[in-house]
Design a protein around this motif. Structure first.
Motif, PDB file in Angstrom:
ATOM      1  N   GLY A   1       0.842  -1.192   0.000  1.00 41.95           N
ATOM      2  CA  GLY A   1       0.000   0.000   0.000  1.00 41.95           C
ATOM      3  C   GLY A   1       0.879   1.244   0.000  1.00 41.95           C
ATOM      4  O   GLY A   1       0.505   2.291   0.526  1.00 41.95           O
TER       5      GLY A   1
ATOM      6  N   ASP B   1       1.979  -2.168  -4.551  1.00 41.08           N
ATOM      7  CA  ASP B   1       0.611  -1.646  -4.492  1.00 41.08           C
ATOM      8  C   ASP B   1      -0.197  -2.206  -5.659  1.00 41.08           C
ATOM      9  O   ASP B   1       0.344  -2.519  -6.721  1.00 41.08           O
ATOM     10  CB  ASP B   1       0.627  -0.114  -4.562  1.00 41.08           C
ATOM     11  CG  ASP B   1      -0.633   0.511  -3.956  1.00 41.08           C
ATOM     12  OD1 ASP B   1      -0.536   1.054  -2.830  1.00 41.08           O
ATOM     13  OD2 ASP B   1      -1.704   0.447  -4.600  1.00 41.08           O
TER      14      ASP B   1
ATOM     15  N   ALA C   1      -0.938  -2.185   3.445  1.00 43.23           N
ATOM     16  CA  ALA C   1      -2.081  -2.124   2.523  1.00 43.23           C
ATOM     17  C   ALA C   1      -3.359  -2.484   3.274  1.00 43.23           C
ATOM     18  O   ALA C   1      -3.393  -3.456   4.024  1.00 43.23           O
ATOM     19  CB  ALA C   1      -1.873  -3.079   1.355  1.00 43.23           C
TER      20      ALA C   1
END
Ligand SMILES: NC(=O)c1ccc[n+]([C@@H]2O[C@H](COP(=O)([O-])OP(=O)(O)OC[C@H]3O[C@@H](n4cnc5c(N)ncnc54)[C@H](O)[C@@H]3O)[C@@H](O)[C@H]2O)c1
Length: 293
Positions: free
Chosen positions: A12, A36, A90
């Protein structure tokens, strides 16, 4: 913190708190590996970090996709070896009250926030242990992992309680290897989290995710926009890492809420009555996730 020559792997990492962690790591001299699901944001984030002089690698990764995660870890190990810092960051947030959340809501939140973190731990931590040089595992939980927002983001909160639980266990398990484990538990942070549905994990049917109405989305957006900046969260996190803390509480204003929750549990142990005032406070704080005043 001196991180020259070290590598940080951040899931993330293309947005919000993950990107702020990347800026901190880069500022301390680390090579940052951003992973990501969102490719365009990934490239934009990498380019911003390179502009500040950082060495950056990028990996398109859906943390909930085990095959994808295995391939990314293989590539990282070949190119950089085991990371010194692992940020399991994330995550997706969705206002799905437990009583009306759809099966897809459950799947999406559990797949990304729990299973994605589990893949990160199981695929990367053994490599860090084998490398024998210590390091850090930093899991992004939430204040919703220490409190429970009743009737709003209940399923999300369940996933963050899981992040706190596994972090506590891992902290004990890895202490002997010199790997410090921390769980970051922020309140509101001004990121793109309200638009989590821009990225659905593989296998999750978008049409069956419960839909937030425009009013609800606007309310949530305004709350999050008033939150702490992601860079401040990262600064507070690194201070806590330097102090070797397990819990990173970036929003100390939630102290009373946490004390009230713990008091209710203590009362259940000691047999003391639950007072209406305490219950009211508990519910109030959990519905709005605003700190008690
Ligand atoms: N913003 C807040 O108020 C807040 C508060 C507490 C905790 N958190 C947690 O912080 C973490 C980061 O969120 P943020 O606030 O920076 O939001 P954000 O949406 O700005 O960033 C989340 C990042 O995760 C990525 N992502 C989403 N699904 C993914 C997947 N399946 N695989 C790989 N990457 C994926 C997104 O593309 C995005 O870059 C999350 O775990 C979130 O639960 C946020």
């Amino acid at each position: 913190m001196e991180l020259t020559g070290k590598t940080a792997f951040i899931t993330g990492g293309a947005s919000g708190i993950g990107l702020a962690f990347a800026r901190q790591c880069a500022g301390y001299g680390a090579t940052v590996l951003l992973a990501d699901i969102e490719d365009a944001a990934l490239q934009a984030a990498a380019s911003g970090l390179r502009d500040m002089g950082a060495k950056v690698g990028t990996y398109r990764l859906d943390v909930s996709d085990r095959v994808n995660y295995e391939a990314v870890v293989d590539a990282v190990i070949v190119e950089y070896g085991a990371p010194y810092l692992l940020f399991n960051n994330a995550g997706v947030a969705w206002k799905a009250p437990a009583s009306i959340a759809t099966p897809s809501d459950w799947e999406w939140l559990v797949k990304v926030n729990i299973l994605g973190l589990g893949y990160g731990i199981s695929l990367i931590v053994p490599k860090m242990v084998d490398a024998g040089v210590g390091g850090y595992v930093v899991n992004t939980g939430s204040i919703s992992g220490l409190l429970t927002p009743v009737g709003t983001a209940s399923v999300y909160a369940m996933t963050k309680h899981a992040v706190v639980a596994i972090s506590e266990a891992l902290a004990h398990e890895l202490r002997g290897c010199g790997i410090h484990v921390a769980v970051v538990c922020p309140g509101q942070v001004a990121t793109n989290i309200i638009n989590s549905d821009r990225n659905l994990a593989s296998g999750v049917a978008g049409a069956s995710i419960s839909q937030a109405g425009p009013e609800e989305r606007a309310f949530s957006s305004s709350m999050v926009a008033r939150g702490l900046s992601p860079d401040e969260v990262a600064i507070r996190t690194f201070k806590a890492l330097e102090e070797r803390r397990t819990y990173v509480i970036t929003h100390p204003e939630y102290k009373d809420d946490i004390i009230v929750r713990h008091r209710q549990i203590e009362n259940a142990i000691t047999g003391a009555p639950e007072t209406d005032v305490d219950l009211l406070a508990l519910v109030k704080s959990m519905i709005t996730l605003e700190p008690l005043t």
